[in-house]
Scaffold this motif. Structure first.
Motif, short mmCIF file in Angstrom:
data_model
loop_
_atom_site.label_atom_id
_atom_site.label_comp_id
_atom_site.label_asym_id
_atom_site.label_seq_id
_atom_site.Cartn_x
_atom_site.Cartn_y
_atom_site.Cartn_z
N ALA A 122 0.82 -1.20 -0.04
CA ALA A 122 0.21 0.09 -0.02
C ALA A 122 0.92 1.38 0.04
O ALA A 122 1.70 1.30 0.67
CB ALA A 122 -0.88 0.00 1.37
N SER A 123 0.65 2.32 -0.87
CA SER A 123 1.39 3.42 -0.85
C SER A 123 1.02 4.30 0.30
O SER A 123 0.02 4.19 1.05
CB SER A 123 0.94 4.21 -2.15
OG SER A 123 -0.46 4.71 -1.86
N GLY A 124 1.87 5.09 0.68
CA GLY A 124 1.82 6.03 1.92
C GLY A 124 0.24 6.90 1.58
O GLY A 124 -0.40 7.09 2.74
N GLU A 125 0.14 7.27 0.42
CA GLU A 125 -1.21 8.02 0.21
C GLU A 125 -2.27 7.20 0.37
O GLU A 125 -3.29 7.69 0.99
CB GLU A 125 -1.04 8.68 -1.15
CG GLU A 125 -2.11 9.60 -1.70
CD GLU A 125 -2.22 9.85 -3.25
OE1 GLU A 125 -3.04 10.28 -3.74
OE2 GLU A 125 -0.76 9.64 -4.09
N LEU A 127 -2.55 4.73 2.53
CA LEU A 127 -2.79 4.43 3.91
C LEU A 127 -3.42 6.02 4.62
O LEU A 127 -4.00 5.83 5.26
CB LEU A 127 -1.45 4.11 4.49
CG LEU A 127 -0.93 2.72 4.04
CD1 LEU A 127 0.45 2.45 4.85
CD2 LEU A 127 -1.94 1.53 4.36
N ALA A 128 -2.78 7.00 4.02
CA ALA A 128 -3.39 8.21 4.58
C ALA A 128 -4.92 8.19 4.44
O ALA A 128 -5.57 8.78 5.27
CB ALA A 128 -2.53 9.51 4.13
N GLN A 129 -5.19 7.91 3.00
CA GLN A 129 -6.68 8.36 2.69
C GLN A 129 -7.50 7.35 3.46
O GLN A 129 -8.77 7.66 4.04
CB GLN A 129 -6.73 7.86 1.15
CG GLN A 129 -6.64 9.22 0.43
CD GLN A 129 -6.68 8.84 -1.27
OE1 GLN A 129 -6.98 7.67 -1.37
NE2 GLN A 129 -6.26 9.74 -1.98
N LEU A 130 -6.93 6.00 3.59
CA LEU A 130 -7.80 5.04 4.45
C LEU A 130 -8.06 5.40 5.95
O LEU A 130 -9.23 5.24 6.39
CB LEU A 130 -7.02 3.73 4.50
CG LEU A 130 -7.37 2.78 3.30
CD1 LEU A 130 -6.68 1.53 3.40
CD2 LEU A 130 -8.85 2.09 3.67
N ALA A 131 -6.85 5.86 6.42
CA ALA A 131 -6.80 6.28 7.85
C ALA A 131 -7.93 7.56 8.08
O ALA A 131 -8.79 7.56 8.92
CB ALA A 131 -5.54 6.82 8.18
N GLU A 132 -8.00 8.43 7.16
CA GLU A 132 -9.25 9.47 6.96
C GLU A 132 -10.56 8.90 6.92
O GLU A 132 -11.41 9.36 7.66
CB GLU A 132 -8.93 10.48 6.01
CG GLU A 132 -7.54 11.34 6.14
CD GLU A 132 -7.61 12.22 7.19
OE1 GLU A 132 -8.72 12.66 7.76
OE2 GLU A 132 -6.43 12.24 7.93
N THR A 133 -10.67 7.89 6.19
CA THR A 133 -11.84 7.25 6.16
C THR A 133 -12.41 6.84 7.21
O THR A 133 -13.53 6.75 7.66
CB THR A 133 -11.93 5.99 4.70
OG1 THR A 133 -11.47 6.82 3.59
CG2 THR A 133 -13.19 5.62 4.69
N ILE A 134 -11.62 5.85 8.02
CA ILE A 134 -12.06 5.12 9.27
C ILE A 134 -12.26 6.30 10.39
O ILE A 134 -12.98 6.22 11.15
CB ILE A 134 -10.84 4.19 9.61
CG1 ILE A 134 -10.61 3.06 8.60
CG2 ILE A 134 -11.34 3.84 11.02
CD1 ILE A 134 -9.49 2.02 8.70
#
Ligand code: AMP
Ligand code: ZN
Length: 138
Positions: A122-125, A127-134
């Motif tokens: 998974a790219s850093g981007e 992961l960052a988007q997923l973290a925001e979603t959760i």
């Protein structure tokens, strides 16, 4: 609350006999009938909670402390080299009995192997988007 139709309510309450290695007012710890390794145990609260999300905070924190105690006892008494905690929530995650429980699975050098995942990428981007979603649902 107990659930009349729940086998783990009956086991935790002592209505159905089990190989019990620990009991207190809130929990019973039994040996799993289909062990992943020698000594595989299940921590069962005496009250019925369908899964982790239904658990009350006091029972949740006691359960984790108890898991550490059971794992430490396994290392001393069974000479295992480590242990896994496994806790399934939902059918898709492998839950088959819908009464919260924690598996405490002793691990021995040389096996048996227990299935785990193959790490993906998974790219850093991403992961960052997923973290925001959760985060939006917390
Ligand atoms: P899970 O798949 O996380 O819901 O785990 C359920 C576990 O309960 C499985 O590992 C089963 O082998 C175990 N199990 C089911 N019925 C019994 C029983 N009557 N006594 C002991 N273990 C049981
Ligand atoms: Zn139950």
């Amino acid at each position: 609350m107990k659930d009349e139709a729940c086998i783990f309510c009956k086991i935790a309450g002592g209505e159905i006999p089990s190989a019990t290695l620990y009991e207190d007012e809130d929990f019973r710890v039994i040996l799993d009938l289909g062990p992943a390794s020698k000594g595989h145990a299940l921590i069962l609260p005496k009250e019925h909670y369908a899964d982790l999300c239904a658990l009350d905070d006091k029972i949740a924190s006691k359960a984790l402390g108890l898991a550490a105690r059971i794992g430490a006892a396994m290392k001393k008494s069974l000479d295992c080299d480590g242990f896994n905690l496994v806790q399934n929530n939902g059918r898709a995650a492998g839950q088959t009995v819908f009464h919260f429980h924690i598996h405490v699975i002793p691990r021995y050098e040389g096996g048996p192997d227990i299935v785990s995942w193959t790490p993906g990428n998974a790219s850093g981007e991403e992961l960052a988007q997923l973290a925001e979603t959760i985060k939006t649902a917390l």
